[in-house]
Design a protein around this motif. Structure first.
Motif, PDB file in Angstrom:
ATOM      1  N   ALA A  55       0.833  -1.200   0.000  1.00 32.11           N
ATOM      2  CA  ALA A  55       0.000   0.000   0.000  1.00 32.11           C
ATOM      3  C   ALA A  55       0.867   1.248   0.000  1.00 32.11           C
ATOM      4  O   ALA A  55       1.891   1.295   0.685  1.00 32.11           O
ATOM      5  CB  ALA A  55      -0.926   0.008   1.211  1.00 32.11           C
ATOM      6  N   LYS A  56       0.445   2.217  -0.791  1.00 33.56           N
ATOM      7  CA  LYS A  56       1.136   3.502  -0.873  1.00 33.56           C
ATOM      8  C   LYS A  56       0.085   4.603  -0.851  1.00 33.56           C
ATOM      9  O   LYS A  56      -1.015   4.429  -1.376  1.00 33.56           O
ATOM     10  CB  LYS A  56       1.950   3.596  -2.167  1.00 33.56           C
ATOM     11  N   ASN A  57       0.422   5.718  -0.259  1.00 33.74           N
ATOM     12  CA  ASN A  57      -0.477   6.868  -0.235  1.00 33.74           C
ATOM     13  C   ASN A  57       0.289   8.110  -0.638  1.00 33.74           C
ATOM     14  O   ASN A  57       1.477   8.224  -0.349  1.00 33.74           O
ATOM     15  CB  ASN A  57      -1.049   7.066   1.167  1.00 33.74           C
ATOM     16  N   TYR A  58      -0.415   9.033  -1.290  1.00 33.01           N
ATOM     17  CA  TYR A  58       0.223  10.254  -1.773  1.00 33.01           C
ATOM     18  C   TYR A  58      -0.614  11.470  -1.410  1.00 33.01           C
ATOM     19  O   TYR A  58      -1.848  11.404  -1.377  1.00 33.01           O
ATOM     20  CB  TYR A  58       0.372  10.210  -3.292  1.00 33.01           C
ATOM     21  N   ALA A  59       0.046  12.583  -1.201  1.00 32.31           N
ATOM     22  CA  ALA A  59      -0.660  13.850  -1.102  1.00 32.31           C
ATOM     23  C   ALA A  59      -1.269  14.159  -2.461  1.00 32.31           C
ATOM     24  O   ALA A  59      -0.719  13.790  -3.505  1.00 32.31           O
ATOM     25  CB  ALA A  59       0.306  14.956  -0.690  1.00 32.31           C
ATOM     26  N   SER A  60      -2.384  14.841  -2.454  1.00 32.82           N
ATOM     27  CA  SER A  60      -3.125  15.061  -3.699  1.00 32.82           C
ATOM     28  C   SER A  60      -2.318  15.853  -4.724  1.00 32.82           C
ATOM     29  O   SER A  60      -2.455  15.618  -5.938  1.00 32.82           O
ATOM     30  CB  SER A  60      -4.436  15.785  -3.408  1.00 32.82           C
ATOM     31  N   ASP A  61      -1.456  16.758  -4.269  1.00 31.50           N
ATOM     32  CA  ASP A  61      -0.736  17.593  -5.231  1.00 31.50           C
ATOM     33  C   ASP A  61       0.495  16.931  -5.826  1.00 31.50           C
ATOM     34  O   ASP A  61       1.148  17.522  -6.689  1.00 31.50           O
ATOM     35  CB  ASP A  61      -0.380  18.945  -4.600  1.00 31.50           C
ATOM     36  N   VAL A  62       0.835  15.721  -5.374  1.00 28.73           N
ATOM     37  CA  VAL A  62       1.972  15.011  -5.973  1.00 28.73           C
ATOM     38  C   VAL A  62       1.551  13.709  -6.638  1.00 28.73           C
ATOM     39  O   VAL A  62       2.348  13.098  -7.369  1.00 28.73           O
ATOM     40  CB  VAL A  62       3.079  14.712  -4.939  1.00 28.73           C
ATOM     41  N   LYS A  63       0.328  13.290  -6.367  1.00 29.13           N
ATOM     42  CA  LYS A  63      -0.144  12.052  -6.963  1.00 29.13           C
ATOM     43  C   LYS A  63      -0.056  12.158  -8.477  1.00 29.13           C
ATOM     44  O   LYS A  63      -0.368  13.179  -9.059  1.00 29.13           O
ATOM     45  CB  LYS A  63      -1.584  11.789  -6.525  1.00 29.13           C
ATOM     46  N   ASP A  64       0.358  11.102  -9.125  1.00 32.97           N
ATOM     47  CA  ASP A  64       0.531  11.025 -10.585  1.00 32.97           C
ATOM     48  C   ASP A  64       1.831  11.666 -11.051  1.00 32.97           C
ATOM     49  O   ASP A  64       2.169  11.587 -12.234  1.00 32.97           O
ATOM     50  CB  ASP A  64      -0.641  11.646 -11.348  1.00 32.97           C
ATOM     51  N   ARG A  65       2.573  12.326 -10.143  1.00 26.99           N
ATOM     52  CA  ARG A  65       3.870  12.877 -10.506  1.00 26.99           C
ATOM     53  C   ARG A  65       5.007  12.228  -9.726  1.00 26.99           C
ATOM     54  O   ARG A  65       6.119  12.108 -10.235  1.00 26.99           O
ATOM     55  CB  ARG A  65       3.890  14.397 -10.261  1.00 26.99           C
ATOM     56  N   PHE A  66       4.721  11.844  -8.484  1.00 23.66           N
ATOM     57  CA  PHE A  66       5.744  11.247  -7.621  1.00 23.66           C
ATOM     58  C   PHE A  66       5.430   9.766  -7.424  1.00 23.66           C
ATOM     59  O   PHE A  66       4.269   9.364  -7.386  1.00 23.66           O
ATOM     60  CB  PHE A  66       5.762  11.926  -6.252  1.00 23.66           C
ATOM     61  N   THR A  67       6.494   8.981  -7.257  1.00 23.15           N
ATOM     62  CA  THR A  67       6.340   7.552  -6.964  1.00 23.15           C
ATOM     63  C   THR A  67       7.240   7.184  -5.794  1.00 23.15           C
ATOM     64  O   THR A  67       8.446   7.449  -5.837  1.00 23.15           O
ATOM     65  CB  THR A  67       6.703   6.695  -8.179  1.00 23.15           C
ATOM     66  N   ILE A  68       6.645   6.597  -4.770  1.00 21.73           N
ATOM     67  CA  ILE A  68       7.412   6.124  -3.624  1.00 21.73           C
ATOM     68  C   ILE A  68       7.643   4.632  -3.789  1.00 21.73           C
ATOM     69  O   ILE A  68       6.768   3.893  -4.245  1.00 21.73           O
ATOM     70  CB  ILE A  68       6.683   6.435  -2.294  1.00 21.73           C
ATOM     71  N   CYS A  69       8.851   4.196  -3.459  1.00 21.88           N
ATOM     72  CA  CYS A  69       9.149   2.771  -3.522  1.00 21.88           C
ATOM     73  C   CYS A  69      10.247   2.461  -2.514  1.00 21.88           C
ATOM     74  O   CYS A  69      10.827   3.383  -1.919  1.00 21.88           O
ATOM     75  CB  CYS A  69       9.542   2.338  -4.934  1.00 21.88           C
ATOM     76  N   ARG A  70      10.513   1.196  -2.322  1.00 19.96           N
ATOM     77  CA  ARG A  70      11.522   0.799  -1.351  1.00 19.96           C
ATOM     78  C   ARG A  70      12.183  -0.501  -1.777  1.00 19.96           C
ATOM     79  O   ARG A  70      11.585  -1.297  -2.507  1.00 19.96           O
ATOM     80  CB  ARG A  70      10.903   0.661   0.039  1.00 19.96           C
ATOM     81  N   ASN A  71      13.397  -0.694  -1.306  1.00 20.53           N
ATOM     82  CA  ASN A  71      14.123  -1.935  -1.505  1.00 20.53           C
ATOM     83  C   ASN A  71      14.616  -2.377  -0.135  1.00 20.53           C
ATOM     84  O   ASN A  71      15.619  -1.848   0.365  1.00 20.53           O
ATOM     85  CB  ASN A  71      15.288  -1.724  -2.473  1.00 20.53           C
ATOM     86  N   ASN A  72      13.906  -3.289   0.475  1.00 25.19           N
ATOM     87  CA  ASN A  72      14.255  -3.699   1.842  1.00 25.19           C
ATOM     88  C   ASN A  72      15.602  -4.408   1.891  1.00 25.19           C
ATOM     89  O   ASN A  72      16.296  -4.345   2.910  1.00 25.19           O
ATOM     90  CB  ASN A  72      13.159  -4.579   2.420  1.00 25.19           C
ATOM     91  N   THR A  73      15.970  -5.057   0.813  1.00 22.67           N
ATOM     92  CA  THR A  73      17.277  -5.718   0.768  1.00 22.67           C
ATOM     93  C   THR A  73      18.400  -4.696   0.842  1.00 22.67           C
ATOM     94  O   THR A  73      19.439  -4.939   1.476  1.00 22.67           O
ATOM     95  CB  THR A  73      17.397  -6.563  -0.502  1.00 22.67           C
TER      96      THR A  73
END
Length: 117
Positions: A57-75
């Protein structure tokens, strides 16, 4: 305790892109939610995006949604923020945070992003 350090900030023209990283040390991020926030001088720190431990699950502020992408690499013990179509109003210090006992308990020192022509 986990220590977080952001990197990847800088000066970019409007419409450009930047990729921020948040590297953790001293502990693992794999079981914790994480987030990005940003702050402009004189204003409250504001939420940008968050991501749960398994990226389900990921959540974004409305003014960055569709422009910013959050991701992670736990390794790699690292979280990222991919920012595209940057606007002058995205100028801020960007901070990463990790959840500790259900609050954003640990923060990085921040990385400056400036969007200007």
């Amino acid at each position: 305790q986990v220590t977080l350090v952001e990197s990847g900030g800088g000066l970019v023209q409007p419409g450009g892109s930047l990729n921020l990283s948040c590297a953790a040390s001293g502990g693992t991020i794999k079981d914790s939610a994480m987030a990005w926030f940003r702050q402009v001088p004189g204003k409250e720190r504001e939420f940008v995006a968050n991501i749960v431990w398994n990226s389900y699950a990921k959540n974004y502020a409305s003014d960055v949604k569709d422009r910013f992408t959050i991701c992670r690499n736990n390794t790699k013990n690292t979280m990222y923020l991919q920012m595209t179509d940057l606007k002058p109003e995205d100028t801020a210090v960007y901070y990463c945070a990790i959840s500790v006992e259900r609050v954003w308990g640990r923060w990085g020192p921040g990385t400056q992003v400036i969007v200007s022509s």
